[in-house]
Design a protein around this motif. Sequence first.
Motif, PDB file in Angstrom:
ATOM      1  N   PHE A   1     -13.852  40.234 -57.251  1.00 55.12           N
ATOM      2  CA  PHE A   1     -13.206  40.246 -55.938  1.00 55.12           C
ATOM      3  C   PHE A   1     -13.173  41.647 -55.327  1.00 55.12           C
ATOM      4  CE2 PHE A   1      -9.116  41.545 -54.124  1.00 55.12           C
ATOM      5  CZ  PHE A   1      -9.280  41.014 -52.856  1.00 55.12           C
ATOM      6  N   ASP A   2     -12.891  42.642 -56.139  1.00 52.64           N
ATOM      7  CA  ASP A   2     -12.741  44.002 -55.601  1.00 52.64           C
ATOM      8  C   ASP A   2     -14.032  44.553 -54.998  1.00 52.64           C
ATOM      9  OD1 ASP A   2     -13.642  44.057 -58.351  1.00 52.64           O
ATOM     10  OD2 ASP A   2     -13.327  46.221 -58.332  1.00 52.64           O
ATOM     11  N   LYS A   3     -15.167  43.910 -55.269  1.00 50.03           N
ATOM     12  CA  LYS A   3     -16.446  44.366 -54.726  1.00 50.03           C
ATOM     13  C   LYS A   3     -17.015  43.387 -53.697  1.00 50.03           C
ATOM     14  CE  LYS A   3     -17.269  47.051 -58.814  1.00 50.03           C
ATOM     15  NZ  LYS A   3     -18.039  47.313 -60.000  1.00 50.03           N
ATOM     16  N   ALA A   4     -16.311  42.281 -53.457  1.00 49.02           N
ATOM     17  CA  ALA A   4     -16.816  41.219 -52.586  1.00 49.02           C
ATOM     18  C   ALA A   4     -16.941  41.651 -51.126  1.00 49.02           C
ATOM     19  CB  ALA A   4     -15.921  39.981 -52.680  1.00 49.02           C
ATOM     20  N   GLY A   5     -16.191  42.656 -50.696  1.00 46.02           N
ATOM     21  CA  GLY A   5     -16.233  43.093 -49.306  1.00 46.02           C
ATOM     22  C   GLY A   5     -17.044  44.345 -49.054  1.00 46.02           C
ATOM     23  N   VAL A   6     -17.672  44.883 -50.082  1.00 49.59           N
ATOM     24  CA  VAL A   6     -18.434  46.125 -49.933  1.00 49.59           C
ATOM     25  C   VAL A   6     -19.761  45.844 -49.210  1.00 49.59           C
ATOM     26  CG1 VAL A   6     -19.611  47.996 -51.160  1.00 49.59           C
ATOM     27  CG2 VAL A   6     -17.421  47.103 -52.019  1.00 49.59           C
TER      28      VAL A   6
ATOM     29  N   LEU B   1     -23.173  47.660 -48.536  1.00 44.26           N
ATOM     30  CA  LEU B   1     -23.996  48.800 -48.940  1.00 44.26           C
ATOM     31  C   LEU B   1     -24.744  49.385 -47.744  1.00 44.26           C
ATOM     32  CD1 LEU B   1     -25.489  47.293 -52.222  1.00 44.26           C
ATOM     33  CD2 LEU B   1     -23.669  48.997 -52.056  1.00 44.26           C
ATOM     34  N   ASP B   2     -25.038  50.661 -47.814  1.00 46.25           N
ATOM     35  CA  ASP B   2     -25.805  51.330 -46.758  1.00 46.25           C
ATOM     36  C   ASP B   2     -27.103  50.574 -46.504  1.00 46.25           C
ATOM     37  OD1 ASP B   2     -23.901  53.304 -46.489  1.00 46.25           O
ATOM     38  OD2 ASP B   2     -24.969  54.763 -47.735  1.00 46.25           O
ATOM     39  N   GLY B   3     -27.391  50.353 -45.236  1.00 41.56           N
ATOM     40  CA  GLY B   3     -28.623  49.686 -44.851  1.00 41.56           C
ATOM     41  C   GLY B   3     -28.513  48.181 -44.739  1.00 41.56           C
ATOM     42  N   LEU B   4     -27.388  47.616 -45.162  1.00 43.27           N
ATOM     43  CA  LEU B   4     -27.193  46.164 -45.077  1.00 43.27           C
ATOM     44  C   LEU B   4     -26.168  45.846 -44.003  1.00 43.27           C
ATOM     45  CD1 LEU B   4     -27.069  45.169 -48.866  1.00 43.27           C
ATOM     46  CD2 LEU B   4     -29.033  45.148 -47.318  1.00 43.27           C
ATOM     47  N   HIS B   5     -26.167  44.606 -43.553  1.00 43.92           N
ATOM     48  CA  HIS B   5     -25.178  44.166 -42.571  1.00 43.92           C
ATOM     49  C   HIS B   5     -24.270  43.072 -43.142  1.00 43.92           C
ATOM     50  CE1 HIS B   5     -28.466  41.281 -42.048  1.00 43.92           C
ATOM     51  NE2 HIS B   5     -27.548  40.444 -41.618  1.00 43.92           N
ATOM     52  N   PHE B   6     -24.266  42.949 -44.460  1.00 40.88           N
ATOM     53  CA  PHE B   6     -23.465  41.892 -45.070  1.00 40.88           C
ATOM     54  C   PHE B   6     -22.911  42.339 -46.410  1.00 40.88           C
ATOM     55  CE2 PHE B   6     -28.027  41.105 -45.694  1.00 40.88           C
ATOM     56  CZ  PHE B   6     -28.122  41.297 -47.063  1.00 40.88           C
ATOM     57  N   SER B   7     -21.800  41.714 -46.757  1.00 40.11           N
ATOM     58  CA  SER B   7     -21.177  41.880 -48.070  1.00 40.11           C
ATOM     59  C   SER B   7     -21.346  40.570 -48.833  1.00 40.11           C
ATOM     60  CB  SER B   7     -19.683  42.181 -47.889  1.00 40.11           C
ATOM     61  OG  SER B   7     -19.040  41.067 -47.263  1.00 40.11           O
ATOM     62  N   ALA B   8     -20.916  40.544 -50.078  1.00 32.43           N
ATOM     63  CA  ALA B   8     -20.946  39.301 -50.851  1.00 32.43           C
ATOM     64  C   ALA B   8     -20.090  38.236 -50.169  1.00 32.43           C
ATOM     65  CB  ALA B   8     -20.464  39.551 -52.278  1.00 32.43           C
ATOM     66  N   TRP B   9     -18.958  38.652 -49.596  1.00 34.62           N
ATOM     67  CA  TRP B   9     -18.074  37.719 -48.889  1.00 34.62           C
ATOM     68  C   TRP B   9     -18.799  37.078 -47.697  1.00 34.62           C
ATOM     69  CZ3 TRP B   9     -14.063  34.752 -49.196  1.00 34.62           C
ATOM     70  CH2 TRP B   9     -13.393  34.333 -48.049  1.00 34.62           C
ATOM     71  N   ILE B  10     -19.504  37.894 -46.946  1.00 38.08           N
ATOM     72  CA  ILE B  10     -20.251  37.377 -45.797  1.00 38.08           C
ATOM     73  C   ILE B  10     -21.348  36.430 -46.269  1.00 38.08           C
ATOM     74  CG2 ILE B  10     -21.847  38.035 -43.946  1.00 38.08           C
ATOM     75  CD1 ILE B  10     -20.109  40.557 -43.553  1.00 38.08           C
TER      76      ILE B  10
ATOM     77  N   PRO C   1     -19.629  34.775 -41.238  1.00 36.51           N
ATOM     78  CA  PRO C   1     -18.212  35.153 -41.095  1.00 36.51           C
ATOM     79  C   PRO C   1     -18.060  36.462 -40.329  1.00 36.51           C
ATOM     80  CG  PRO C   1     -18.717  34.570 -43.363  1.00 36.51           C
ATOM     81  CD  PRO C   1     -20.021  34.638 -42.637  1.00 36.51           C
ATOM     82  N   GLU C   2     -17.003  36.548 -39.538  1.00 32.91           N
ATOM     83  CA  GLU C   2     -16.755  37.761 -38.757  1.00 32.91           C
ATOM     84  C   GLU C   2     -16.182  38.882 -39.617  1.00 32.91           C
ATOM     85  OE1 GLU C   2     -14.662  37.106 -35.113  1.00 32.91           O
ATOM     86  OE2 GLU C   2     -15.816  35.285 -34.699  1.00 32.91           O
ATOM     87  N   ASN C   3     -15.327  38.525 -40.564  1.00 31.81           N
ATOM     88  CA  ASN C   3     -14.744  39.563 -41.424  1.00 31.81           C
ATOM     89  C   ASN C   3     -15.636  39.759 -42.648  1.00 31.81           C
ATOM     90  OD1 ASN C   3     -14.047  36.991 -42.389  1.00 31.81           O
ATOM     91  ND2 ASN C   3     -12.287  37.767 -43.481  1.00 31.81           N
ATOM     92  N   HIS C   4     -15.749  40.981 -43.120  1.00 31.48           N
ATOM     93  CA  HIS C   4     -16.652  41.273 -44.237  1.00 31.48           C
ATOM     94  C   HIS C   4     -15.941  41.264 -45.586  1.00 31.48           C
ATOM     95  CE1 HIS C   4     -15.382  45.443 -45.119  1.00 31.48           C
ATOM     96  NE2 HIS C   4     -15.061  45.469 -43.837  1.00 31.48           N
ATOM     97  N   ASN C   5     -14.635  41.042 -45.578  1.00 30.96           N
ATOM     98  CA  ASN C   5     -13.861  41.163 -46.807  1.00 30.96           C
ATOM     99  C   ASN C   5     -12.841  40.023 -46.908  1.00 30.96           C
ATOM    100  OD1 ASN C   5     -13.244  42.615 -49.138  1.00 30.96           O
ATOM    101  ND2 ASN C   5     -11.624  43.767 -48.140  1.00 30.96           N
TER     102      ASN C   5
ATOM    103  N   GLN D   1     -26.269  46.668 -57.682  1.00 31.41           N
ATOM    104  CA  GLN D   1     -26.029  47.991 -57.104  1.00 31.41           C
ATOM    105  C   GLN D   1     -24.574  48.428 -57.282  1.00 31.41           C
ATOM    106  OE1 GLN D   1     -28.298  50.189 -55.615  1.00 31.41           O
ATOM    107  NE2 GLN D   1     -29.748  48.777 -56.550  1.00 31.41           N
ATOM    108  N   LEU D   2     -23.660  47.464 -57.283  1.00 27.96           N
ATOM    109  CA  LEU D   2     -22.236  47.773 -57.405  1.00 27.96           C
ATOM    110  C   LEU D   2     -21.740  47.759 -58.855  1.00 27.96           C
ATOM    111  CD1 LEU D   2     -20.865  45.733 -54.359  1.00 27.96           C
ATOM    112  CD2 LEU D   2     -21.180  48.225 -54.526  1.00 27.96           C
ATOM    113  N   GLY D   3     -22.616  47.458 -59.788  1.00 29.72           N
ATOM    114  CA  GLY D   3     -22.241  47.463 -61.192  1.00 29.72           C
ATOM    115  C   GLY D   3     -21.551  46.199 -61.675  1.00 29.72           C
TER     116      GLY D   3
END
Length: 160
Positions: free
Chosen positions: A38-43, A45-54, A86-90, A156-158
């Motif tokens: 969960f703590d990495k679901a909203g990250v 990364l540089d060059g991307l427009h989405f997180s795991a949540w998105i 989704p509009e929110n990334h986290n 990438q996030l470990g």
Amino acid sequence: MYNTSEVKTADKLIREQLVELLKGGFAPNVILLREFTFDKAGVILDGLHFSAWILLGHIHGRHLTLLNFMKDPANNLDVWPEAPWPENHNPENEQEWNAAIDSYEKDLAEMMALVQNPAYPLFEIQQNGKTFSWAALTALHHTGYHIGQLKTIGRQLGVW
């Protein structure tokens, strides 16, 4: 020409293999989602427009469109509307993250149950020219593409 028992065997085999692929094959989608912390679901990364949540929201949104077509084709003929993002990334909290995974898992199980049902008309052409097998194959292809992105983000996030 195939005899009736060969056709029934092929139909059963196709349904079983389609369900296996909907699950994610050798890397089950729901397991990968549950492993993503969960703590990495909203990250993002540089060059991307989405997180795991998105990605999860997008995967589930498209899946729902296809599932609704499979359940009620007459009222869900538009099988490829504007992509839901989704509009929110986290996620707001860990409970929201887990609830979203639970909801996706429930809808995935519903699609797999339809595909497994030998009475379900998997190959019948609907009013929009599509079949339910097309919808299931589209769901697994679309999900597989984005699960690959999610897996890359996780590496990438470990996470893995």
